[in-house]
Design a protein around this motif. Structure first.
Motif, PDB file in Angstrom:
ATOM      1  N   TRP A 286       0.843  -1.195   0.000  1.00 25.93           N
ATOM      2  CA  TRP A 286       0.000   0.000   0.000  1.00 25.93           C
ATOM      3  C   TRP A 286       0.875   1.241   0.000  1.00 25.93           C
ATOM      4  N   VAL A 287       0.242   2.375  -0.254  1.00 24.58           N
ATOM      5  CA  VAL A 287       1.034   3.605  -0.355  1.00 24.58           C
ATOM      6  C   VAL A 287       1.702   3.975   0.968  1.00 24.58           C
ATOM      7  N   VAL A 288       1.040   3.687   2.084  1.00 21.40           N
ATOM      8  CA  VAL A 288       1.655   4.023   3.372  1.00 21.40           C
ATOM      9  C   VAL A 288       2.972   3.257   3.537  1.00 21.40           C
ATOM     10  N   GLY A 289       2.972   2.011   3.051  1.00 22.91           N
ATOM     11  CA  GLY A 289       4.191   1.213   3.128  1.00 22.91           C
ATOM     12  C   GLY A 289       5.311   1.806   2.289  1.00 22.91           C
ATOM     13  N   LEU A 362      -2.632   8.143  12.645  1.00 22.05           N
ATOM     14  CA  LEU A 362      -3.565   7.185  12.065  1.00 22.05           C
ATOM     15  C   LEU A 362      -4.089   7.756  10.755  1.00 22.05           C
ATOM     16  N   ALA A 363      -4.177   6.908   9.737  1.00 24.02           N
ATOM     17  CA  ALA A 363      -4.658   7.389   8.439  1.00 24.02           C
ATOM     18  C   ALA A 363      -5.241   6.237   7.654  1.00 24.02           C
ATOM     19  N   GLY A 364      -5.891   6.571   6.546  1.00 27.30           N
ATOM     20  CA  GLY A 364      -6.357   5.559   5.611  1.00 27.30           C
ATOM     21  C   GLY A 364      -7.853   5.378   5.600  1.00 27.30           C
ATOM     22  N   GLU A 365      -8.525   5.775   6.660  1.00 23.60           N
ATOM     23  CA  GLU A 365      -9.976   5.614   6.763  1.00 23.60           C
ATOM     24  C   GLU A 365     -10.431   6.532   7.885  1.00 23.60           C
ATOM     25  N   PRO A 366     -11.738   6.792   7.974  1.00 23.74           N
ATOM     26  CA  PRO A 366     -12.203   7.701   9.027  1.00 23.74           C
ATOM     27  C   PRO A 366     -11.864   7.180  10.420  1.00 23.74           C
ATOM     28  N   ILE A 384      -2.811  11.515  16.095  1.00 25.39           N
ATOM     29  CA  ILE A 384      -2.933  12.496  15.013  1.00 25.39           C
ATOM     30  C   ILE A 384      -3.441  11.819  13.744  1.00 25.39           C
ATOM     31  N   ASP A 385      -4.619  12.257  13.332  1.00 26.12           N
ATOM     32  CA  ASP A 385      -5.269  11.723  12.134  1.00 26.12           C
ATOM     33  C   ASP A 385      -4.658  12.437  10.929  1.00 26.12           C
ATOM     34  N   ASN A 386      -4.434  11.733   9.832  1.00 26.92           N
ATOM     35  CA  ASN A 386      -4.129  12.461   8.598  1.00 26.92           C
ATOM     36  C   ASN A 386      -4.799  11.790   7.421  1.00 26.92           C
ATOM     37  N   TYR A 387      -5.135  12.629   6.459  1.00 27.00           N
ATOM     38  CA  TYR A 387      -5.955  12.202   5.330  1.00 27.00           C
ATOM     39  C   TYR A 387      -5.160  12.348   4.046  1.00 27.00           C
ATOM     40  N   TRP A 388      -5.047  11.266   3.287  1.00 22.33           N
ATOM     41  CA  TRP A 388      -4.397  11.342   1.986  1.00 22.33           C
ATOM     42  C   TRP A 388      -4.789  10.152   1.136  1.00 22.33           C
ATOM     43  N   GLN A 389      -4.081   9.964   0.045  1.00 18.32           N
ATOM     44  CA  GLN A 389      -4.474   8.958  -0.937  1.00 18.32           C
ATOM     45  C   GLN A 389      -3.248   8.373  -1.623  1.00 18.32           C
ATOM     46  N   THR A 390      -3.426   7.224  -2.230  1.00 18.18           N
ATOM     47  CA  THR A 390      -2.356   6.631  -3.037  1.00 18.18           C
ATOM     48  C   THR A 390      -1.845   7.676  -4.030  1.00 18.18           C
ATOM     49  N   SER A 412     -11.753  15.025  12.825  1.00 20.66           N
ATOM     50  CA  SER A 412     -11.202  15.785  11.701  1.00 20.66           C
ATOM     51  C   SER A 412      -9.738  15.432  11.497  1.00 20.66           C
ATOM     52  N   PRO A 413      -9.341  15.164  10.243  1.00 18.78           N
ATOM     53  CA  PRO A 413      -7.911  14.952   9.993  1.00 18.78           C
ATOM     54  C   PRO A 413      -7.120  16.260  10.007  1.00 18.78           C
ATOM     55  N   GLY A 414      -7.789  17.378  10.169  1.00 21.86           N
ATOM     56  CA  GLY A 414      -7.044  18.628  10.326  1.00 21.86           C
ATOM     57  C   GLY A 414      -7.249  19.620   9.201  1.00 21.86           C
ATOM     58  N   PHE A 492     -13.609  17.764   7.623  1.00 26.96           N
ATOM     59  CA  PHE A 492     -14.154  16.479   8.055  1.00 26.96           C
ATOM     60  C   PHE A 492     -14.461  15.694   6.779  1.00 26.96           C
ATOM     61  N   ILE A 493     -14.019  14.446   6.722  1.00 29.20           N
ATOM     62  CA  ILE A 493     -14.198  13.634   5.509  1.00 29.20           C
ATOM     63  C   ILE A 493     -15.434  12.752   5.684  1.00 29.20           C
ATOM     64  N   LEU A 494     -16.305  12.758   4.667  1.00 31.70           N
ATOM     65  CA  LEU A 494     -17.601  12.084   4.819  1.00 31.70           C
ATOM     66  C   LEU A 494     -17.765  10.884   3.893  1.00 31.70           C
ATOM     67  N   GLY A 495     -16.695  10.386   3.304  1.00 37.29           N
ATOM     68  CA  GLY A 495     -16.821   9.190   2.460  1.00 37.29           C
ATOM     69  C   GLY A 495     -16.666   9.499   0.984  1.00 37.29           C
ATOM     70  N   ARG A 496     -16.553   8.457   0.176  1.00 39.30           N
ATOM     71  CA  ARG A 496     -16.234   8.602  -1.238  1.00 39.30           C
ATOM     72  C   ARG A 496     -17.450   8.999  -2.073  1.00 39.30           C
ATOM     73  N   THR A 497     -17.162   9.698  -3.147  1.00 38.02           N
ATOM     74  CA  THR A 497     -18.217  10.075  -4.085  1.00 38.02           C
ATOM     75  C   THR A 497     -18.353   9.013  -5.179  1.00 38.02           C
ATOM     76  N   ILE A 501     -14.574   1.522  -2.007  1.00 40.40           N
ATOM     77  CA  ILE A 501     -14.910   1.289  -0.602  1.00 40.40           C
ATOM     78  C   ILE A 501     -13.620   1.086   0.183  1.00 40.40           C
ATOM     79  N   ASN A 502     -13.735   1.199   1.479  1.00 40.37           N
ATOM     80  CA  ASN A 502     -12.564   1.167   2.335  1.00 40.37           C
ATOM     81  C   ASN A 502     -12.787   0.108   3.415  1.00 40.37           C
ATOM     82  N   VAL A 503     -12.181  -1.061   3.218  1.00 38.87           N
ATOM     83  CA  VAL A 503     -12.380  -2.168   4.145  1.00 38.87           C
ATOM     84  C   VAL A 503     -11.129  -2.303   5.000  1.00 38.87           C
TER      85      VAL A 503
HETATM   86  O1  PRX Z   1     -11.588   8.015   1.170  1.00 35.12           O
HETATM   87  C1  PRX Z   1     -10.372   8.480   1.680  1.00 35.12           C
HETATM   88  C2  PRX Z   1      -9.831   7.479   2.679  1.00 35.12           C
HETATM   89  O2  PRX Z   1      -8.987   6.611   1.939  1.00 35.12           O
HETATM   90  C3  PRX Z   1      -8.885   7.031   0.583  1.00 35.12           C
HETATM   91  C4  PRX Z   1      -7.490   6.825   0.073  1.00 35.12           C
HETATM   92  O3  PRX Z   1      -7.075   5.513   0.259  1.00 35.12           O
HETATM   93  P1  PRX Z   1      -5.652   5.048  -0.248  1.00 35.12           P
HETATM   94  O4  PRX Z   1      -5.487   5.417  -1.662  1.00 35.12           O
HETATM   95  O5  PRX Z   1      -5.512   3.609   0.119  1.00 35.12           O
HETATM   96  O6  PRX Z   1      -4.606   5.916   0.564  1.00 35.12           O
HETATM   97  C5  PRX Z   1      -4.473   5.840   1.953  1.00 35.12           C
HETATM   98  C6  PRX Z   1      -3.382   6.783   2.411  1.00 35.12           C
HETATM   99  C7  PRX Z   1      -3.399   7.013   3.895  1.00 35.12           C
HETATM  100  C8  PRX Z   1      -9.297   8.480   0.620  1.00 35.12           C
HETATM  101  O7  PRX Z   1      -9.742   8.932  -0.644  1.00 35.12           O
HETATM  102  N1  PRX Z   1      -9.039   8.119   3.740  1.00 35.12           N
HETATM  103  C9  PRX Z   1      -7.699   8.184   3.834  1.00 35.12           C
HETATM  104  N2  PRX Z   1      -7.330   8.794   4.974  1.00 35.12           N
HETATM  105  C10 PRX Z   1      -8.462   9.146   5.619  1.00 35.12           C
HETATM  106  C11 PRX Z   1      -9.557   8.721   4.831  1.00 35.12           C
HETATM  107  N3  PRX Z   1     -10.832   8.961   5.209  1.00 35.12           N
HETATM  108  C12 PRX Z   1     -11.032   9.613   6.368  1.00 35.12           C
HETATM  109  N4  PRX Z   1     -10.025  10.038   7.180  1.00 35.12           N
HETATM  110  C13 PRX Z   1      -8.733   9.821   6.860  1.00 35.12           C
HETATM  111  N5  PRX Z   1      -7.757  10.221   7.659  1.00 35.12           N
END
Ligand code: PRX
Length: 631
Positions: A286-289, A362-366, A384-390, A412-414, A492-497, A501-503
């Motif tokens: 995964w991208v975090v790795g 913590l990151a990757g999902e809400p 500390i929450d952070n929000y990002w993507q691959t 909130s991730p900030g 505040f992140i409310l899910g994908r458009t 999905i995020n399992v």
């Molecule tokens: O929907 C968001 C959710 O995970 C998606 C990205 O996943 P991925 O490409 O696997 O990258 C993960 C990198 C940490 C986002 O579009 N997401 C990621 N971080 C958060 C989150 N949703 C809520 N809060 C977060 N901190």
């Protein structure tokens, strides 16, 4: 400077000067001519004209000052192996792997696919590739043959590096059969397959294609393979991720921008100091790795822990015992892991000396509030929450305590991280939302900062059409996430458009799962949706229409078919994509024009109102789903 608002503003308003300063954190063989070339939006060329090397910055650069310090700490509670590598030892291992790859014909620009469990050789392979200018594509070890085949097909690797098996919860998961099957399925055939034999599972060998890593490495014991100086814009890797269509997208990352972005994030966001230890519990697939097990910590001169195993085996104290033993200062995990630990006595965390730990990211999902509060209480450390993507490779939203200490808000991730010109957009008309707490799509005005995706591998068109709207300098990148911004500027992140999905922090495309299920001979049609789950955040739920209804006339028959379908998904995509349930209906809810009403299905599964259904073709279809879910 210690005011984050100013720091952030400068990153946007005085972009080139800002990133030019951050670029001083890394080594350049030749300085760049231009910080950012954004002449052709949305394609940003960072540090154009510069020559550098990711492996040099992660490994070689530290030899002068910290050769005998730990660089890689490998701990497997699956095979009970624990081994540390100093920067000097890591340097030697990476050169050995690089020499083996070169001997198999790999050169600059070639792709190398890495399908590996969490073992040191996986890290050596990644670093060896970027050392010689080859482009790696790591495929998560939990994926199976069809997922793997589509990636082999798309990136056309010259060589594949793999291992006999992974292991999960003490159960061996053989890889070689899946790999051979994937190569069979793909029209592209790699010239060489380099196998690391852990002695966990028997392997069959394909003559003239498969080679044994240990045998080859022994031939190049003291190999010296210099770093290939590459353009800053040279691709370092491709990492596939799921999107709206069934075909995964190859996120292509550059070299110079990525190195600078990671170095800067270690300083401003994660606050890891050289000589300290970083522990990210993710997987290299995964991208975090990529960013925070391998490259970020090593670029920052930190030791990094690579952990193979579960967080609760031999008991729920295992991670925290590693924090004590290796004096971990920065830890990075996913909310799901915290939710798993929450089921256990907090004593498992507190009985170890955690004084070295500064924060848990913590990151990757809400991150839900009860979990955040529980883990913060148990650890007595900032969470500390952070929000990002691959696609972005490093945080879009977070808290940059390394610049200015700022309070976190639960849920909130900030705030936008420096470099990201984040906007909330009205989905219908593309206009920016400016009133606090209005729901919109989280977007970033171009250019994306250094370290983010350059393009979709070999598909510039798809990159532009998938992610970007608008034109010229106003082009806007969509994250495909809903969000709101409060009056203090916290998001505040409310899910994908879309249909992602995020399992348990794993990003999956429902379309891929649907395609896999549809390949079952008795399935006529299927809809897969993500449904809220207490532990995993979301789980996949499938509703299938069978070709022959007599196959599911009673419960036992339906269970049998459900089992077959689950096995099919396991074999094709991997257990990670297996739906929690497959239920059978005679018709799926669709619009009159034939579009599946996934959101309505999801709402019903979650016990919510299904919303506007005026376009629905057959109302009885949704009733069937309701009846099924009620059982
Ligand atoms: O929907 C968001 C959710 O995970 C998606 C990205 O996943 P991925 O490409 O696997 O990258 C993960 C990198 C940490 C986002 O579009 N997401 C990621 N971080 C958060 C989150 N949703 C809520 N809060 C977060 N901190």
């Amino acid at each position: 400077m210690n005011n984050y608002a100013d720091f952030f503003r400068r990153s946007i308003d005085d972009r080139d000067a800002f990133w030019g300063e951050q670029a001083q954190l890394v080594d350049w063989k030749k300085p760049y001519d231009r910080v950012c070339n954004y002449d052709n939006p949305p394609f940003a060329k960072w540090f154009e004209g510069g020559l550098t090397n990711l492996c040099h910055n992660a490994v070689d650069r530290h030899l002068a000052t910290r050769a005998d310090q730990n660089a890689l700490i490998f701990v497997s509670t699956e095979t009970n192996v624990e081994r540390t590598y100093t920067f000097r030892e890591l340097h030697a291992e990476v050169q050995r792997m690089a020499a083996v790859l070169q001997a198999q014909g790999v050169t600059k620009g070639d792709r190398v696919l890495i399908y590996m469990p969490m073992i040191p050789e996986a890290a050596f392979a990644m670093l060896a590739c970027v050392r010689i200018g080859a482009i790696h594509s790591v495929v998560f070890g939990g994926f199976a043959s069809v997922s793997l085949a589509s990636r082999i097909e798309d990136c056309a690797p010259v060589a594949i590096v793999s291992a006999d098996a992974g292991s999960r919860g003490g159960k061996v998961v053989p890889y070689k059969g899946l790999l051979d099957e994937a190569i069979n399925l793909s029209s592209h055939k790699p010239a060489r397959v380099v196998m690391v034999d852990r002695g966990l599972a028997p392997m069959s060998t394909v003559a003239r294609r498969d080679v044994d890593y240990a045998t080859e490495a022994a031939k190049v014991q003291n190999a010296q393979v210099p770093c290939e100086w590459v353009d800053a814009t040279h691709p370092s890797y491709i990492l596939y991720t799921s999107g709206t269509t069934g075909k995964p997208k190859g996120v292509q990352r550059d070299t110079g921008g990525y190195t600078v972005a990671l170095a800067a994030s270690m300083k401003h966001i994660y606050m890891g100091e050289p000589g300290e230890t970083y522990f990210s519990t993710s997987d290299i697939g995964w991208v975090v790795g990529h960013s925070y097990i391998i490259y970020g910590p090593l670029i920052g001169g930190m030791a990094t822990i690579m952990y193979e195993g579960l967080p609760i085996r031999p008991d729920a104290g295992i991670w925290w015992s590693l924090v004590e033993k290796y004096k971990v200062s920065v830890m990075f995990s996913a909310p799901t892991a915290a939710r798993v630990l929450k089921k256990y006595d907090p004593e498992y965390l507190t009985k170890y000396d955690l004084s070295s730990l500064k924060a848990l990211f913590l990151a990757g999902e809400p991150l839900d509030e009860p979990t955040a509060k529980w883990i913060s209480g148990a650890l007595g450390k900032p969470i500390i929450d952070n929000y990002w993507q691959t696609e972005t490779g490093w945080p879009i939203l977070g808290i940059a305590n390394g610049v200015e200490t700022k309070a976190s808000k639960f849920g909130s991730p900030g705030v936008p991280m420096y470099g990201y010109n984040v906007r909330l957009i009205n989905e219908a008309n593309g206009e920016e939302l400016t009133t606090p707490n209005e729901k919109g799509v989280v977007a970033v005005q171009g250019p994306l900062p250094p370290g983010c995706m350059q393009t979709v591998w070999q598909d510039d068109k798809r990159f532009v059409s998938t992610y970007w709207t608008g034109s010229g300098a106003n082009m806007m990148y969509s994250t495909f996430d809903w969000g709101i911004k409060d009056a203090d500027g916290y998001y505040f992140i409310l899910g994908r458009t879309d249909d992602v999905i995020n399992v348990a922090g794993h990003r999956l495309g429902t379309r891929e799962i649907e395609e896999s299920i549809s390949s079952h001979p008795n399935v006529a049609e299927v809809a897969v949706v993500g449904v809220a789950d207490q532990l995993k955040g979301q789980v996949a739920m499938a509703f299938a229409v069978v070709k022959d209804a007599s196959l599911v006339t009673d419960d036992a028959a339906a269970r049998k078919l459900e089992g077959e379908i689950m096995k099919l998904v396991d074999d094709q995509l991997g257990a990670v994509a297996r739906p929690a349930r497959v239920r059978f209906v005679t018709v799926l809810p669709k619009t009159r024009s034939g579009k599946l009403l996934r959101r309505a299905i999801q709402a019903v599964c979650e016990g919510r109102d299904a919303g506007d259904l005026t376009t629905m073709d057959d109302p009885a279809a949704l009733q069937q789903i309701k009846d099924q879910v009620a059982v």
